[in-house]
Design a protein around this motif. Structure first.
Motif, PDB file in Angstrom:
ATOM      1  N   ASP A   1       0.871  -1.173   0.000  1.00  0.00           N
ATOM      2  CA  ASP A   1       0.000   0.000   0.000  1.00  0.00           C
ATOM      3  C   ASP A   1       0.907   1.221   0.000  1.00  0.00           C
ATOM      4  OD1 ASP A   1      -2.778  -0.776   0.113  1.00  0.00           O
ATOM      5  OD2 ASP A   1      -2.388  -1.567   2.120  1.00  0.00           O
TER       6      ASP A   1
ATOM      7  N   VAL B   1       0.785   5.518   0.513  1.00  0.00           N
ATOM      8  CA  VAL B   1      -0.052   6.613   0.993  1.00  0.00           C
ATOM      9  C   VAL B   1       0.826   7.830   1.247  1.00  0.00           C
ATOM     10  CG1 VAL B   1       0.096   5.901   3.420  1.00  0.00           C
ATOM     11  CG2 VAL B   1      -1.840   7.267   2.670  1.00  0.00           C
TER      12      VAL B   1
ATOM     13  N   ALA C   1      -4.635  11.373   5.542  1.00  0.00           N
ATOM     14  CA  ALA C   1      -3.779  10.261   5.984  1.00  0.00           C
ATOM     15  C   ALA C   1      -2.834  10.782   7.064  1.00  0.00           C
ATOM     16  CB  ALA C   1      -3.012   9.677   4.806  1.00  0.00           C
TER      17      ALA C   1
ATOM     18  N   ARG D   1      -5.760   3.481   4.981  1.00  0.00           N
ATOM     19  CA  ARG D   1      -7.075   3.557   4.354  1.00  0.00           C
ATOM     20  C   ARG D   1      -8.128   3.473   5.431  1.00  0.00           C
ATOM     21  NH1 ARG D   1      -7.137  -2.654   2.562  1.00  0.00           N
ATOM     22  NH2 ARG D   1      -4.915  -2.724   2.267  1.00  0.00           N
TER      23      ARG D   1
END
Length: 191
Positions: free
Chosen positions: A119, A121, A127, A147
């Motif tokens: 993942d 981000v 976030a 997420r």
């Protein structure tokens, strides 16, 4: 008798359900609300290792697949498909941020994190980075939201690198990302 078949959750059934609902990107788990089928003997350790029936899952692709259907509700973790929902145990955070890069500097800096399940981000308003401190030892545990209600524990080497990028702002020592300041520790607590 209700006539409804009792389902015993297992990893193989979840894999079959995931494969039947393959989509590009992450599945829309936020839209799925299947009935609870029970708990599965699956655990995510603090270091990000996934275990099934006490044995580490050694196939990274399988771990990545399971992580794609992870959901958190009321502080509990579940693997969900359109037809079943099973509870799992998470020791700390379900993901570990194993690396990051910093692009830009100052308030324009962007911190892009990578987790153990690939993942990615960018830290910012959607976030956030947060740091919890152990009440006895004061040791920090830093997290970044990956997420929907799922965080990654930022690993030690990455946290040290974050501290190297730290600045003082409004009485806090912390880092900037995407125009947002994230405090790590009050400035007056630094030696």
């Amino acid at each position: 008798m209700s006539g409804q078949k009792t389902v015993t959750p297992d990893a193989e059934g979840l894999v079959a359900s995931i494969n039947a609902t393959k989509t590009r990107g992450l599945p829309p788990v936020h839209l799925w609300n299947p009935p609870f089928c029970g708990d599965l003997d699956m655990r995510i350790a603090r270091d990000g290792t996934w275990f099934y029936e006490g044995t580490p899952i050694g196939r990274p692709g399988l771990v990545k697949m399971f992580s794609s259907i992870l959901k958190r509700e009321d502080g509990k973790y579940f693997l969900v498909t359109p037809v079943e929902k099973v509870g799992i145990t998470v020791d700390d955070a379900p993901f570990v941020a194993i690396d990051f890069d910093a692009v830009g500097d100052g308030q324009n800096q962007k911190l892009r994190f990578l987790t153990q399940v690939d993942d990615r981000v960018v830290a910012g308003p959607d976030a956030p980075i947060r740091v919890e401190r152990d009440p006895q030892t004061g040791e920090p545990s830093p997290y970044v939201l990956v997420r929907s209600d799922l965080e990654a524990l930022i690993d030690r080497k990455s946290f040290y690198r974050l501290v190297d990028l730290g600045v003082h702002h409004d009485g806090w020592f912390g880092v900037w990302s995407s125009g947002q300041f994230f405090g790590i520790i009050p400035s007056d607590e630094l030696e």
